[in-house]
Design a protein around this motif. Structure first.
Motif, PDB file in Angstrom:
ATOM      1  N   THR A 144       0.861  -1.180   0.000  1.00 45.29           N
ATOM      2  CA  THR A 144       0.000   0.000   0.000  1.00 45.29           C
ATOM      3  C   THR A 144       0.895   1.228   0.000  1.00 45.29           C
ATOM      4  O   THR A 144       1.785   1.346   0.845  1.00 45.29           O
ATOM      5  CB  THR A 144      -0.904   0.036   1.245  1.00 45.29           C
ATOM      6  OG1 THR A 144      -1.719  -1.144   1.275  1.00 45.29           O
ATOM      7  CG2 THR A 144      -1.815   1.269   1.206  1.00 45.29           C
ATOM      8  N   LEU A 316      -3.753   7.101  -3.599  1.00 48.45           N
ATOM      9  CA  LEU A 316      -3.501   5.870  -2.859  1.00 48.45           C
ATOM     10  C   LEU A 316      -3.526   4.684  -3.809  1.00 48.45           C
ATOM     11  O   LEU A 316      -4.432   4.570  -4.640  1.00 48.45           O
ATOM     12  CB  LEU A 316      -4.570   5.714  -1.770  1.00 48.45           C
ATOM     13  CG  LEU A 316      -4.459   4.582  -0.760  1.00 48.45           C
ATOM     14  CD1 LEU A 316      -5.168   4.991   0.545  1.00 48.45           C
ATOM     15  CD2 LEU A 316      -5.072   3.275  -1.260  1.00 48.45           C
ATOM     16  N   GLU A 317      -2.548   3.804  -3.696  1.00 47.69           N
ATOM     17  CA  GLU A 317      -2.465   2.622  -4.559  1.00 47.69           C
ATOM     18  C   GLU A 317      -2.144   1.378  -3.730  1.00 47.69           C
ATOM     19  O   GLU A 317      -1.270   1.405  -2.858  1.00 47.69           O
ATOM     20  CB  GLU A 317      -1.361   2.812  -5.616  1.00 47.69           C
ATOM     21  CG  GLU A 317      -1.125   1.610  -6.516  1.00 47.69           C
ATOM     22  CD  GLU A 317      -2.346   1.208  -7.306  1.00 47.69           C
ATOM     23  OE1 GLU A 317      -2.690   0.018  -7.272  1.00 47.69           O
ATOM     24  OE2 GLU A 317      -2.974   2.096  -7.948  1.00 47.69           O
ATOM     25  N   THR A 318      -2.891   0.292  -3.987  1.00 49.63           N
ATOM     26  CA  THR A 318      -2.538  -1.004  -3.407  1.00 49.63           C
ATOM     27  C   THR A 318      -1.962  -1.858  -4.539  1.00 49.63           C
ATOM     28  O   THR A 318      -0.878  -1.599  -5.004  1.00 49.63           O
ATOM     29  CB  THR A 318      -3.741  -1.665  -2.700  1.00 49.63           C
ATOM     30  OG1 THR A 318      -4.843  -1.784  -3.614  1.00 49.63           O
ATOM     31  CG2 THR A 318      -4.168  -0.848  -1.489  1.00 49.63           C
ATOM     32  N   HIS A 322      -6.515   1.466 -10.681  1.00 52.08           N
ATOM     33  CA  HIS A 322      -7.392   2.422  -9.997  1.00 52.08           C
ATOM     34  C   HIS A 322      -8.776   2.481 -10.620  1.00 52.08           C
ATOM     35  O   HIS A 322      -9.751   2.893  -9.975  1.00 52.08           O
ATOM     36  CB  HIS A 322      -6.750   3.814  -9.963  1.00 52.08           C
ATOM     37  CG  HIS A 322      -6.608   4.474 -11.289  1.00 52.08           C
ATOM     38  ND1 HIS A 322      -7.612   5.209 -11.871  1.00 52.08           N
ATOM     39  CD2 HIS A 322      -5.560   4.517 -12.165  1.00 52.08           C
ATOM     40  CE1 HIS A 322      -7.193   5.681 -13.038  1.00 52.08           C
ATOM     41  NE2 HIS A 322      -5.955   5.267 -13.240  1.00 52.08           N
ATOM     42  N   PRO A 326     -10.858  -3.794  -6.464  1.00 52.71           N
ATOM     43  CA  PRO A 326      -9.884  -4.776  -5.955  1.00 52.71           C
ATOM     44  C   PRO A 326     -10.548  -6.126  -5.744  1.00 52.71           C
ATOM     45  O   PRO A 326     -11.776  -6.224  -5.643  1.00 52.71           O
ATOM     46  CB  PRO A 326      -9.429  -4.165  -4.629  1.00 52.71           C
ATOM     47  CG  PRO A 326     -10.562  -3.291  -4.209  1.00 52.71           C
ATOM     48  CD  PRO A 326     -11.176  -2.762  -5.469  1.00 52.71           C
ATOM     49  N   ASP A 331      -9.279  -6.427  -0.232  1.00 50.50           N
ATOM     50  CA  ASP A 331      -9.636  -5.016  -0.393  1.00 50.50           C
ATOM     51  C   ASP A 331      -9.015  -4.196   0.729  1.00 50.50           C
ATOM     52  O   ASP A 331      -9.634  -3.904   1.745  1.00 50.50           O
ATOM     53  CB  ASP A 331     -11.146  -4.845  -0.413  1.00 50.50           C
ATOM     54  CG  ASP A 331     -11.558  -3.407  -0.728  1.00 50.50           C
ATOM     55  OD1 ASP A 331     -10.646  -2.586  -0.985  1.00 50.50           O
ATOM     56  OD2 ASP A 331     -12.758  -3.108  -0.726  1.00 50.50           O
ATOM     57  N   ARG A 332      -7.744  -3.824   0.531  1.00 47.08           N
ATOM     58  CA  ARG A 332      -7.096  -2.883   1.446  1.00 47.08           C
ATOM     59  C   ARG A 332      -7.372  -1.442   1.047  1.00 47.08           C
ATOM     60  O   ARG A 332      -7.225  -0.524   1.839  1.00 47.08           O
ATOM     61  CB  ARG A 332      -5.577  -3.137   1.442  1.00 47.08           C
ATOM     62  CG  ARG A 332      -5.155  -4.410   2.155  1.00 47.08           C
ATOM     63  CD  ARG A 332      -3.756  -4.859   1.778  1.00 47.08           C
ATOM     64  NE  ARG A 332      -3.726  -5.434   0.439  1.00 47.08           N
ATOM     65  CZ  ARG A 332      -2.936  -5.026  -0.549  1.00 47.08           C
ATOM     66  NH1 ARG A 332      -2.096  -4.025  -0.359  1.00 47.08           N
ATOM     67  NH2 ARG A 332      -2.974  -5.613  -1.725  1.00 47.08           N
ATOM     68  N   ARG A 333      -7.783  -1.257  -0.215  1.00 48.14           N
ATOM     69  CA  ARG A 333      -8.006   0.093  -0.735  1.00 48.14           C
ATOM     70  C   ARG A 333      -9.163   0.795  -0.012  1.00 48.14           C
ATOM     71  O   ARG A 333      -9.020   1.955   0.416  1.00 48.14           O
ATOM     72  CB  ARG A 333      -8.311   0.020  -2.232  1.00 48.14           C
ATOM     73  CG  ARG A 333      -8.571   1.392  -2.847  1.00 48.14           C
ATOM     74  CD  ARG A 333      -9.355   1.279  -4.143  1.00 48.14           C
ATOM     75  NE  ARG A 333      -8.593   0.612  -5.184  1.00 48.14           N
ATOM     76  CZ  ARG A 333      -9.108   0.241  -6.354  1.00 48.14           C
ATOM     77  NH1 ARG A 333     -10.390   0.423  -6.609  1.00 48.14           N
ATOM     78  NH2 ARG A 333      -8.350  -0.333  -7.263  1.00 48.14           N
ATOM     79  N   THR A 334     -10.312   0.110   0.120  1.00 46.09           N
ATOM     80  CA  THR A 334     -11.484   0.750   0.734  1.00 46.09           C
ATOM     81  C   THR A 334     -11.220   1.154   2.176  1.00 46.09           C
ATOM     82  O   THR A 334     -11.488   2.301   2.564  1.00 46.09           O
ATOM     83  CB  THR A 334     -12.708  -0.181   0.634  1.00 46.09           C
ATOM     84  OG1 THR A 334     -12.972  -0.461  -0.747  1.00 46.09           O
ATOM     85  CG2 THR A 334     -13.932   0.464   1.266  1.00 46.09           C
ATOM     86  N   ASN A 337      -8.777   4.181   2.168  1.00 50.79           N
ATOM     87  CA  ASN A 337      -9.463   5.424   1.794  1.00 50.79           C
ATOM     88  C   ASN A 337     -10.355   5.927   2.928  1.00 50.79           C
ATOM     89  O   ASN A 337     -10.425   7.133   3.193  1.00 50.79           O
ATOM     90  CB  ASN A 337     -10.295   5.199   0.533  1.00 50.79           C
ATOM     91  CG  ASN A 337      -9.477   5.329  -0.739  1.00 50.79           C
ATOM     92  OD1 ASN A 337      -8.680   6.246  -0.896  1.00 50.79           O
ATOM     93  ND2 ASN A 337      -9.663   4.401  -1.664  1.00 50.79           N
TER      94      ASN A 337
END
Length: 394
Positions: A144, A316-318, A322, A326, A331-334, A337
Motif C-alpha cells: 500500500t 492511494l495505490e494497493t 485504480h 480490488p 480489499d485494502r483500498r477501501t 481510503n
C-alpha cells in the motif's frame, strides 16, 4: 506429488476466508482506523547504512552483507525449502539456478553484476541464489502506497511493504515464515558519491534494486506489484528470447541514481520496456506533483493517474488498477481510503499517515515495514511492523 503441509494449511485458512465472504459473512478481522500509534517503540526503528557509490561494485555491499549474512541465508534457506517441498520440476529449477548461477549473473547489466558477485563472496551464498534473491521481489509483493498533501501544500509519501503470501504459513504462531524472516534483514541505505547523499532507500539486505526511495529535495518513489496475465514469467521468457526488457528493481535504481527531477524520473519510468508490470507511485517537491504510473511490460498502455484526479489532496495505490475494483478478499483500498478521509487533509503528516498504515487490514500478517518520507526535508524513516491477532493473513 505430495502437497507440502504448510501449503495445505495456508490454503485451508484462505478457503475459510473465501467461504465466509461468499456467504455474506464478515472475514475474521475488523477494519479499523487507529490513532496514536506514532511513534512506535524505538526497538522497531530500522538501522541506516551508507553505500559508497565511489567504490567498485564488488566492494559496495561488503559491510551490509557481512553484518546481515545470516539473515540473508535464513531467507534463502526458507525459500529453498519451500521450493524443494514441491519436488519435481520446482526442485530441478533450483538445482539449475545453482549450476548456472555464474552464467545467469553475466547477462545482468552493470553495476548489478559486480554488486551481486560481491554479496555472494561475502556471504558464501551461491551466486545463482543471490541473483534469484534479487529478482523474486518482482513476483511476490503486495503493498500500500500513499502520497498526501497537507493544508500548506507539503507532500508526504509513505508505504507498507507486504511480502510472503503463500510462502510457509505457520499455524502455531499464525504467521508467514518468509515475512518473519524478512524483518530482521530490513535496512535503510544512504547511497553517497563524494561523501554526499544521492538518494536514500529501504531495502532487504542483499537486494540491490529499489522498492522505496527518496532523492532529497527532488522526488520520492515506491513500487507496488501489478498482477496481470502478462506477468513476470512471460517477461523473463521474452528477455531470454529477445534480449528486451529491464528488471523493475534495476530500472528504479537507475532512476534514483540518474534522474535530477520529478519530470526526469517520470520519463524514465514510463518509457522503458520492463520484464514485469508494476505500479510506480511518484511524488515531486511541489504541491500537487504526485501520481500513480500503471505500467504494462511494454511501454504502450501506460496510464498516469494524478493526485488531482484522485481527489485533490492524496492518491492511494494497493495492487489493483485504480479504474477497477480490488479482489474482494484483498480489499485494502477501501479501508485505507476510509481512514484517509477520517484523517482529513488537516491531519496529514508523519504521525497521521503512520496511523492509516497501521490500521487493519492495511496492516496485515504480511506487512514487514512502514516507510515515511518527506521530500523537501530529505526525510526517510522506517519502522518494522507487526500485526497481532485478530489480523487478516494478507
Amino acid at each position: 506429488m505430495d502437497i507440502p503441509v504448510v501449503f495445505t494449511l495456508s490454503s485451508l485458512y484462505i478457503l475459510a476466508i473465501l467461504c465466509c465472504c461468499s456467504q455474506g459473512q464478515s472475514p475474521p478481522y475488523e477494519a479499523e482506523c487507529v490513532e496514536g500509534k506514532y511513534p512506535p517503540p524505538s526497538s522497531r526503528r530500522v538501522k541506516e547504512y551508507v553505500v559508497n557509490l565511489d567504490l567498485p561494485g564488488k566492494e559496495r555491499w561488503k559491510h551490509v552483507a557481512a553484518e546481515k549474512k545470516q539473515e540473508i541465508k535464513n531467507i534463502l534457506a526458507s525459500f529453498k525449502k519451500y521450493i524443494y517441498d514441491f519436488g519435481g520440476i520446482a526442485a530441478e529449477i533450483w538445482y539449475l539456478i545453482d549450476l548456472l548461477g555464474p552464467a545467469i549473473v553475466d547477462v545482468l547489466p552493470q553495476p548489478f553484476q559486480d554488486e551481486i558477485r560481491g554479496i555472494s563472496d561475502v556471504t558464501g551464498i551461491e551466486i545463482g541464489e543471490v541473483t534469484l534473491y534479487n529478482i523474486f521481489y518482482e513476483i511476490f509483493t503486495v503493498c500500500t502506497s500513499i502520497v498526501a498533501q497537507d493544508s500548506n501544500g507539503t507532500l508526504y509519501h509513505a508505504r507498507n511493504l507486504d511480502f510472503g503470501l503463500f510462502m510457509g504459513w505457520d499455524p502455531k504462531n499464525r504467521t508467514w515464515e518468509i515475512t518473519e524472516l524478512l524483518r530482521p534483514a530490513i535496512v535503510n541505505l544512504d547511497f553517497q558519491r563524494g561523501g554526499k547523499t544521492v538518494f536514500k532507500s529501504v531495502n532487504y539486505a542483499g537486494y540491490v534494486g529499489i522498492l522505496t526511495a527518496i532523492s532529497p529535495g527532488k522526488f520520492t518513489l515506491t513500487m507496488n506489484e501489478r498482477f496481470t496475465l502478462d506477468g513476470g514469467y512471460i517477461g523473463i521468457i521474452n528477455l531470454i528470447l529477445t534480449g528486451k526488457g529491464t528488471w523493475m528493481g534495476f530500472l528504479t535504481r537507475a532512476t534514483m541514481e540518474k534522474a535530477e527531477s520529478f519530470k526526469e524520473a517520470r520519463a524514465m519510468l514510463t518509457s522503458t520496456q520492463m520484464i514485469a508490470p508494476a505500479y510506480f507511485i511518484l511524488a515531486g517537491n511541489t504541491s500537487g506533483q504526485a501520481c500513480v504510473i500503471t505500467r504494462n511490460r511494454e511501454v504502450n498502455g501506460t496510464d498516469t493517474w494524478w493526485m488531482k484526479e484522485a481527489g485533490g489532496w492524496y492518491v492511494l495505490e494497493t495492487n489493483y488498477d485504480h479504474w477497477s475494483k480490488p479482489l474482494f478478499v484483498d480489499d485494502r483500498r477501501t479501508p485505507a481510503n476510509k481512514c484517509m478521509k477520517k484523517l482529513t487533509q488537516k491531519g496529514v503528516g508523519i504521525p497521521g499517515i503512520f496511523d492509516v498504515l497501521s490500521s487493519r487490514p492495511v496492516l496485515n500478517k504480511l506487512t514487514t515495514y512502514t516507510a515515511l518520507m518527506q521530500v523537501n526535508q530529505g526525510h526517510l524513516e522506517t519502522w518494522l511492523q507487526y500485526c497481532p491477532d485478530p489480523c487478516f493473513p494478507w
